[in-house]
Write a protein that holds these residues in place. Structure first.
Motif, short mmCIF file in Angstrom:
data_model
loop_
_atom_site.label_atom_id
_atom_site.label_comp_id
_atom_site.label_asym_id
_atom_site.label_seq_id
_atom_site.Cartn_x
_atom_site.Cartn_y
_atom_site.Cartn_z
N ALA A 202 0.84 -1.20 0.00
CA ALA A 202 0.00 0.00 0.00
C ALA A 202 0.87 1.25 0.00
N THR A 203 1.93 1.23 0.80
CA THR A 203 2.79 2.41 0.88
C THR A 203 3.43 2.71 -0.46
N ILE A 204 3.94 1.67 -1.09
CA ILE A 204 4.67 1.95 -2.33
C ILE A 204 3.71 2.40 -3.43
N ILE A 205 2.49 1.89 -3.39
CA ILE A 205 1.51 2.37 -4.38
C ILE A 205 1.11 3.80 -4.06
N PHE A 206 1.00 4.09 -2.78
CA PHE A 206 0.70 5.47 -2.38
C PHE A 206 1.79 6.42 -2.89
N GLU A 260 -5.59 -0.36 5.29
CA GLU A 260 -4.34 0.41 5.30
C GLU A 260 -4.63 1.90 5.22
N LEU A 261 -5.69 2.24 4.46
CA LEU A 261 -6.04 3.65 4.32
C LEU A 261 -6.40 4.23 5.68
N ARG A 262 -7.15 3.46 6.44
CA ARG A 262 -7.52 3.96 7.77
C ARG A 262 -6.30 4.09 8.66
N LEU B 576 8.71 3.86 7.75
CA LEU B 576 7.66 4.11 8.73
C LEU B 576 6.66 2.96 8.73
N ALA B 577 6.30 2.53 7.51
CA ALA B 577 5.34 1.44 7.41
C ALA B 577 5.89 0.18 8.07
N VAL B 578 7.18 -0.07 7.87
CA VAL B 578 7.78 -1.27 8.48
C VAL B 578 7.74 -1.16 10.00
N ILE B 579 8.01 0.06 10.47
CA ILE B 579 8.10 0.23 11.93
C ILE B 579 6.73 0.10 12.59
N VAL B 580 5.71 0.73 11.98
CA VAL B 580 4.42 0.77 12.69
C VAL B 580 3.68 -0.56 12.65
N MET B 699 14.48 0.57 0.82
CA MET B 699 13.05 0.56 0.52
C MET B 699 12.71 -0.63 -0.37
N ALA B 700 13.47 -0.76 -1.47
CA ALA B 700 13.20 -1.87 -2.39
C ALA B 700 13.33 -3.19 -1.66
N PHE B 701 14.33 -3.25 -0.81
CA PHE B 701 14.60 -4.49 -0.12
C PHE B 701 13.44 -4.88 0.80
N PHE B 702 12.98 -3.91 1.58
CA PHE B 702 11.93 -4.26 2.53
C PHE B 702 10.62 -4.59 1.82
N VAL B 703 10.33 -3.84 0.77
CA VAL B 703 9.09 -4.15 0.04
C VAL B 703 9.20 -5.54 -0.57
N ALA B 704 10.33 -5.80 -1.22
CA ALA B 704 10.49 -7.09 -1.87
C ALA B 704 10.47 -8.22 -0.85
N TRP B 705 11.24 -8.02 0.19
CA TRP B 705 11.36 -9.08 1.18
C TRP B 705 10.03 -9.33 1.88
N GLY B 706 9.40 -8.21 2.26
CA GLY B 706 8.12 -8.33 2.94
C GLY B 706 7.10 -9.05 2.10
N ALA B 707 7.07 -8.70 0.82
CA ALA B 707 6.05 -9.32 -0.05
C ALA B 707 6.40 -10.77 -0.33
N LEU B 708 7.67 -11.00 -0.64
CA LEU B 708 8.04 -12.36 -1.05
C LEU B 708 7.99 -13.33 0.12
N SER B 709 8.11 -12.82 1.34
CA SER B 709 8.09 -13.71 2.50
C SER B 709 6.70 -14.28 2.74
#
Lengths: 456, 770, 147, 178
Positions: A202-206, A260-262, B576-580, B699-709
């Motif tokens: 969601a973040t990367i699309i945002f 995710e939006l919320r 931030l997304a990874v942290i929260v 950034m690329a790493f966390f998105v890729a890793w997070g999704a692929l995991s």
């Protein structure tokens, strides 16, 4: 039925690509094509309005195997908006004399991309249409062929390529986590996805859509591009192409990632606030018309983001409404901003009043919708912010207008044709302000077509 | 028969339309057309005035519960009469004035169309405003008056003074208009309707209602140029005189007090609001009165007088009660007649003598007796001499103030005596004394409206029935209760009379002793201009512009920084997304690594290595080669991932792309491509570049890793695609997907290619296909 | 394998991002191409399963054909974009006689300065409305006004 | 065989290029016509065919490239291909069928001609082939022509002027196009 507008634009673009667009007949043919696309979209819209969303499985393949086109009121509103702005810009350019043979064809292809991406119900197909419109935009920005335009085009292509890549990454992340590309199926699967991969995609699309929108802090490309391009192209970019960002945020945010939006609402509101303030402050003392408008565009998308952040039926409706009003305003201002003569001056004034939110120009409806949402949600800080943003837009629009009156007086008059085009656009904006109900109704229906908005 | 309310609206809005059309045909018809149309509108107003109250209510935007609802009630009738009546005289006056004005400025007579168009729009929007019952409709007409006034104040576009005055007026009234909108929306939130009558009936006197109404009143006070939002009005004198005459008497400024009158049933529920009105009213009276004493420009004296006069009205609304409301309503009526006449006098004097300042004129009585008489009657009205309509306005004021105690009574006497002093100064120094400038003869159109209005003021003072009839009905609406005004001359020592006499004496004293207090008054005026709100406005504007400039100075203008400013925040947001989000151990998986994966890993390593080679090579041709080797290694990766189709395409695409790149490099001379000489300068960017690249990679790493995991979900789609492939005579599933299942994507993809070809040939061969 | 692929994607992305920050337009395009490659690799890696080539008849588990179709489309699109960007670089070179970003930025700054004439038209509007009291003939005017 | 270039070392390349031209086309056509059966589609076929032609350009120079008809009209071919692809996509609508319906339909019998199957996806693929071919050849051809133009301008000493003045490309005649 659904395929008709797309087919018209596709064949039209193809035919125009072979013809010489600088010739009058070919140029007017492109206008005719775009007009018929708008008419067929309207016809489609009437059906959708009466009978509810329609869908079409391309090639007849069942859900998921193939691509499904899906049209609801949200799609119709955005399609008509983009096509309308493109038509205005195209007629403007045709009347002024098209400078490059490929211009009409590329405008039609951009129309195709923008229509296709709002009509499709498939995430990857969305990306393909998105790229059609982006490539058209890359080509259009260099239209005019001065050094300045080439610089702008280069900035534009570099930055937006990043946006496209981010989007692509987001789409494949969604595919990997849900196993589907069809948006309906993704939406069903999304709640089952763990929070972590979901919020990452969601973040990367945002981010991808924010880059298209020119939202703070992803906006740094925008002033250079908007000031560097020709007026009609700037109108297209800010009035039509930027809709991808809003539509994408609404479609992906409210439809696919409601959870995710919320979660991200505070971030959205914070970024929206920053955009509003930053854009307005930058716009204040700029001298070039296009530069003021560019920064104003950055500020205006902030409101849309805030509406999204608040969410709910009213929030989404406000976001859609604001997009419609903002796009038409920007198209009008960019087109009339470079013209001279009293008609163009009047059209520009109407646009300026609209941005400042002074009725009967339509802009006040957007402010009103936002205020209403803010008051209903009992968020005085947001109301104060929207007030502040509105006050600043008053200041920058009329400082600009004050400077421009001297400019208009000093120079001669632009060709009548171009002036008439912008006056027509201005009349549309006035018309919306005087009789807003059809638009309000459409927008409300558009917001209600989002599943999240239907939850009481 | 048409509904009177609708008829009046149509008559009013027909005026600007007809005049604009006339202007498009033949601009010399415009003044006469304007007189005719205003006359018709005035006639319509008079006719509708004697009809019963009438309403129009049609849905306007039902989606948002907005209605187009007009009611021609007593209040609306009074203000509509003023707007069209005064408007008629102003247009009459302007029909000659404007030609002179344009002639002086060497401008084309065609601009008359613009002037009359906006002046009549001003009138029409006033008429609409006074009848509107829906709060949003009120807001729309409210802003329409602001628009019209903006263009009228800025009518002399060539002058910076005029444009910036117009801007100031618009900013002050326009931004405060948002308060009106906000108040309306807040009321809607509470009562679920925009219809003012319904809100008044349902109103509960609660805190939120109070805030909402307060916001509306705030907007109204700004429009009525009350302290501290008064500073725009004197600047608005940059407008041609007819505009000033109209703006000060029956439009714009009157619209403010009208709105207070309209929402007064709500206002009256809150004592704090009434007290605030009282304070603001008296403050405006004092400020306007004192500064008016010190002004030299004729119109400036009158402008500050208006601030002070509307201060009376606001104060009377603040005093409240039957007397206060009736008094306020009456005051507006009386003031409109005389103030418009005085403004037109100032304009006529300036046109005749060419002088704008009071010290430059004098002794005009003998040269312009008619004007002197007319404006004399008007001035008498403003200073409330008996036998004029103005007498009663002060009497009502005194009566209302006296009810509230001695302090207020004294204050009101002082305030009224200021009025007497500055009007005396204005009239006496214009028409009496030594002749300073010999006037040229001027058209009767510039004189007769003054005379007629002056006479009206006297007639109103002698025959009070019509005024009482109008004001009774108007005030009843504001008070939301029947009101009967009792005014007559009483030759006794009642306190109103005593106060009136005290006022005249004090006023005369002030005027006679002006040499003594002059420096003090000037000091107050100067204090105001140095510390007053106008100063604040300018400081604010300057500050905002400076802020804007300084923010703009640090705006990113370099493409590299633009790229960096996209990658960095994107990386931070992903971080931030990874942290929260809660990270369980299953969120990020290492994944199994088998022996079969070795070729794949090898190719991955190869592609990464060649990617880093691209970074370090200097020469551009080597860059192109190493770039293609990245592509080729990736093709290898795809091959080991069981994707022969992708491998094939990746190989051929990489080949063609390299050819493109080398072709382009060949086109550019070697010196252009030589950057080595400036490598040293580049070094300071290295660290920044590295940091940004690392953030982007993270950034690329966390998105890729997070999704692929995430363990793979259902493979429903590809399973059915596999099954269906045979059914469509296919063997290679990928090809079938491309040409059939997702052929639409492919069509889009080839359109992208065709489009790019268009772009490339337009860049290289100006778009020719052959 | 997941970690390894992610690392490879990240490394390729880093290389691309680093190149996109260079002042040389050609390198910038190389960076774009690398970032595009990273994205393509990611699409490929996001396949739902791995295995042999998805060609009938199937004997063993096959790789995900859908991502292959996606990656094909993506490769072609990024190729097209890169070609367009290259043609644009050529025109930038023609019009600026340089492919150096610092030159381009300098040209942009100049343009910005041309757009923003340093006329301080604000000062005029900032004048106070003391309506002539502060005029040069101050005292005389004041006397006249008192009259 | 055309007359060999004076540069001797180019001879190998040139004969190689000529030898490869035909096979590249054969492979391309084979890849395309095999339809759904095996690896590769119109896209790769188009690029392979284009590579064959472009090799001629590399070996013999731009003038020789111009001789090959298919390279001069490549951009037009590209749009012919787009038209073809569009027709396969949208013509079914006219027959009341769904957008992008291919003939024969699911499990319907297809006309065979040896190993070839006559199915509409092949037509679509031909369209894709033409677009891609046109793009690759047309794009590189444009670059090659630009180089020739530069050389001519440089010979006349006008090149620098025409470029530094910026903006649009000046024609050989000095007339500014667009």
């Amino acid at each position: 039925m659904i395929a008709v507008p797309i087919a018209v634009l596709w064949f039209g673009g193809f035919v125009l690509a072979v013809l010489d667009g600088t010739r009058k007949p070919a140029a007017w043919l492109s206008v005719a094509v775009l007009t018929s696309a708008i008419l067929s979209t309207m016809a489609l819209g009437i059906t959708v309005y009466q009978d509810g969303p329609m869908s079409l499985a391309v090639g007849g393949w069942s859900l998921g195997v193939g691509i499904t086109l899906r049209v609801d009121m949200l799609s119709i509103v955005f399609a008509l908006l983009s096509q309308g702005v493109l038509l205005a810009a195209l007629i403007y350019e045709v009347v002024n004399g098209v400078g490059a043979r490929i211009y009409p064809a590329v405008v039609l292809f951009m129309g195709l991309g923008l229509t296709g991406l709002v009509f499709t119900g498939d995430a990857f197909n969305f990306y393909v249409f998105f790229e059609i419109s982006m490539i058209s935009a890359y080509v259009l920005v260099s239209y005019g062929e001065s050094p300045r335009q080439f610089r702008a085009a280069f900035v534009f292509i570099t930055v937006n390529l990043l946006g496209s890549v981010f989007f692509l990454i987001g789409i494949s992340a969604i595919y990997h986590t849900t196993g589907f590309l069809d948006m309906y199926r993704i939406r069903d699967q999304m709640p089952l996805v763990q929070e972590n991969p979901a919020i990452l995609s969601a973040t990367i699309i945002f981010v991808a859509f924010s880059i298209k929108l020119g939202l703070f802090p992803f906006h740094f490309w925008l002033p250079a591009v908007y000031t560097g391009t020709r007026p009609s192209v700037a109108a297209i970019l800010s009035g039509a192409l930027a809709n991808i960002g809003t539509y994408g945020l609404i479609r992906f945010g409210a439809d696919i990632f409601p959870r995710e939006l919320r979660q991200a609402a505070p971030v959205l509101i914070a970024l929206g606030t920053a955009s509003i303030i930053y854009g307005a402050i930058q716009a204040l003392s700029r001298h070039a018309t296009n530069e003021v408008l560019a920064y104003s565009a950055i500020g205006q998308v902030g409101y849309i983001l805030i509406a999204l952040g608040i969410g709910g039926p009213a929030g989404y409706a406000a976001a859609v409404l604001y997009t419609v009003l903002n796009s038409t305003n920007k198209a009008l201002l960019f087109l009339s901003g470079s013209l001279r003569g009293w008609l163009a001056g009047a059209a520009f004034a109407i646009g300026a009043f609209s941005v400042a939110g002074v009725p009967p120009a339509s802009g006040f409806l957007g402010k009103m919708a936002l205020f209403q949402v803010g008051i209903a949600e009992d968020r005085p800080m947001l109301v104060a912010l929207i007030f502040l943003g509105g006050a600043l837009s008053f200041v920058y629009m009329f400082q600009l207008y004050r400077r421009r009156t001297a400019e208009i007086e000093a120079h001669g008059s632009s060709p009548w044709g171009a002036q008439v085009v912008v006056v027509m656009l201005a009349l549309v904006i006035l018309g919306i302000g005087v009789w807003p109900d059809p638009l309000l109704n459409l927008v409300e229906r558009a917001a209600l077509s989002l599943p999240e908005a239907q939850v009481p | 028969m048409m509904n009177p309310a609708m008829l009046l609206l149509v008559a009013a809005f027909a005026a600007p339309l007809v005049v604009s059309l006339l202007g498009a045909i033949r601009h010399s018809w415009v003044p006469r057309g304007a007189i005719l149309m205003t006359g018709l509108a005035f006639a319509a107003a008079v006719w509708t005035c004697i009809q019963d109250d009438a309403s129009v209510n049609v849905p306007w935007a039902p989606t948002w519960s907005m209605n187009f609802s007009l009611t021609l009630d007593g209040l609306a009738k009074m203000y509509a009469l003023l707007a069209t009546g005064i408007g008629f005289f102003v247009v009459l006056y302007a029909s000659k004035y404007l030609a002179l004005h344009l002639h002086h400025d060497h401008r084309l007579l065609e601009e008359q169309t613009r002037f009359f168009g906006f002046l009549l729009l001003f009138m029409a929007s006033m008429v609409g405003l006074v009848m509107a019952q829906d709060l949003i409709l009120i807001f729309v007409f409210w802003d329409l008056t602001a628009i019209a006034s903006y263009f009228l104040i800025g009518f002399d576009r060539a002058e910076e003074e005029s444009r910036s005055s117009a801007q100031m007026a618009l900013l002050v009234t326009g931004i405060t208009a948002i308060f009106v909108l906000l108040g309306a929306l807040a009321l809607f939130q509470i009562y679920g309707t925009f219809a003012l009558p319904e809100i008044i009936i349902a109103s509960n006197g609660g805190r939120n209602t109070g805030i909402a109404v307060g916001l509306i009143v705030l907007g109204a006070l700004a429009k009525s140029a009350q302290v501290p939002m008064h500073f725009w009005l004197p600047r608005a004198m940059a407008a041609p005189t007819p505009v000033s005459a109209y703006l000060h008497s029956a439009a714009m400024v009157a619209a403010g007090v009208f709105l207070i009158g309209r929402v007064y049933p709500l206002v009256a529920q809150y004592d704090w609001m009434l007290d605030a009105l009282l304070v603001i009213g008296f403050a405006s009276m004092a400020v306007g009165g004192i500064i008016a004493l010190t002004r030299r420009v004729l119109k400036q004296i009158l402008a500050y007088s208006t601030i002070s006069q509307y201060g009376y009205v606001v104060a009377m609304f603040g005093l409240g009660g039957e007397k206060g409301v009736a008094g306020a309503t009456f005051y507006v009526l009386a003031h409109a007649l005389v103030k418009s006449a005085l403004f037109m006098t100032a304009g006529a004097v300036t046109e005749a003598t060419g002088k704008k300042n009071l010290p430059d004129v004098g002794g005009l009585m003998r040269r312009m007796p008619l004007l002197a008489a007319g404006s004399g009657m008007a001035a008498a009205g403003l200073i409330a001499l008996p036998l004029t309509i103005g007498f009663f306005k002060d009497e009502l004021f005194f009566a209302a103030a006296y009810e509230r105690g001695m302090t207020l009574a004294v204050m009101s006497v002082v305030g009224a005596s200021l009025t007497l002093a500055y009007i005396l100064r204005f009239w006496r120094q214009t028409f009496m004394g030594v002749l300073r400038t010999e006037p040229e003869p001027i058209s009767g159109y510039l004189v007769w409206p003054v005379v007629v209005l002056g006479i009206a003021s006297v007639v109103g003072g002698l025959w009070t029935v019509p005024a009482i009839w109008i004001v009774d009905r108007a005030a009843s609406v504001s008070a939301d209760a029947p009101i009967h005004l009792h005014i007559a001359y009483h030759l006794d020592a009642r306190h109103e009379n005593v106060m009136a006499i005290a006022t005249w004496v004090a006023g005369l004293l002030i005027y006679l002793t002006r040499r003594i207090w002059w420096p003090a008054a000037l000091g107050v005026a100067h204090l105001g201009s140095y510390f007053g709100p106008a100063r604040l406005y300018y400081a604010g504007m300057r500050g905002l512009n400076q802020l804007s400039d300084s923010v703009h100075r640090i705006e990113v203008r370099d493409l590299r920084s633009r790229v960096a400013t996209i990658l960095m925040p994107a990386g931070l947001l992903v971080g931030l997304a990874v942290i929260v989000t809660p990270n369980s151990t299953s969120s990020f998986a290492v994944g199994a690594l088998g022996r079969d994966d070795i070729p794949l890993i090898t190719m991955l390593v190869a592609s990464v290595v060649s990617a880093f080679v691209v970074i370090v090579v200097r020469d551009h041709f080597r860059l192109a080669i190493s770039l293609s080797s990245v592509g080729f290694s990736l093709a290898g990766v795809y091959a080991f991932m069981g994707a022969p189709d992708v491998t094939l395409v990746a190989l051929v695409v990489e080949t063609v792309l390299s050819m493109f790149m080398i072709g382009m490099l060949v086109l550019m001379p070697r010196p252009i491509l030589r950057f080595e000489t400036e490598v040293r300068a580049e070094r300071r960017y290295l660290r920044r570049d590295a940091i940004v690249a690392v953030v982007a990679a993270g950034m690329a790493f966390f998105v890729a890793w997070g999704a692929l995991s995430r363990p793979s979900p259902s493979t429903e789609v590809i399973d059915s695609q596999t099954v269906l492939t045979a059914a469509v005579h296919g063997k290679d599933i990928v090809t079938v997907i491309l040409a059939d299942f997702r052929g639409f994507d492919t069509l889009g993809e080839v359109t992208v290619i065709a489009l790019t070809l268009l772009g490339v040939i337009s860049l290289l061969r100006t778009g020719r296909l052959r | 394998m997941i970690l390894a692929t992610s690392l490879a994607i990240a490394a390729m992305f880093a290389a691309g991002a680093y190149l996109m920050l260079k002042r040389d337009l050609i390198r910038l395009i190389a960076g774009m191409i690398l970032i595009g490659n990273a994205a393509n690799l990611f699409i490929m890696a996001s396949g739902l399963r791995r295995g042999a080539a998805p060609i009938l008849p199937l004997d063993e588990p096959t790789a995900d054909p859908l991502v292959q179709a996606m990656v094909l489309t993506a490769i072609v699109i990024s190729f097209a974009t890169a070609a367009l960007a290259l043609a644009l670089v050529y025109r930038v070179y023609i019009s600026h006689y340089s492919v150096d970003l610092s030159r381009l930025s300098a040209a942009e700054e100049q343009q910005a300065e041309r757009d923003e004439p340093m006329t301080e038209d604000l000062r005029e509007s900032v004048r106070d409305d003391t309506d002539g009291e502060a005029s040069p003939d101050g005292r005389h005017a004041r006397e006249a006004a008192i009259r | 065989m055309p007359a060999l270039n004076p540069q001797k070392h180019a001879g190998m390349l040139q004969s190689g290029a000529r030898i490869i031209l035909l096979p590249s086309w054969v492979i391309a056509i084979a890849i395309m016509l095999k339809g759904y059966a095996d690896v590769g589609d119109g896209f790769s076929a188009g690029v392979i065919a284009a590579l064959g032609v472009l090799l001629q350009g590399l070996a013999f120079g731009t003038d020789e490239l111009e001789q090959i008809t298919l390279s001069r009209i490549a951009p037009i071919l590209s749009f012919v291909g787009l038209g073809l692809a569009l027709l396969t996509a949208f013509v079914p609508i006219l027959f009341g069928e769904n957008l992008f319906t291919h003939w024969p339909g699911i499990n319907e019998h297809a006309v065979h001609f040896g190993v070839l199957e006559f199915i509409t996806p092949v037509v679509f693929d031909i369209g894709v082939f033409l677009i891609v071919y046109g793009f690759c050849v047309g794009g590189l051809h444009a670059i090659a022509r630009e180089e020739v133009r530069q050389v001519r301008l440089r010979d006349r000493g006008r090149y620098l002027r025409s470029t530094t003045r910026g903006g649009s490309l000046a024609d050989e005649s000095g007339e500014v196009r667009l």
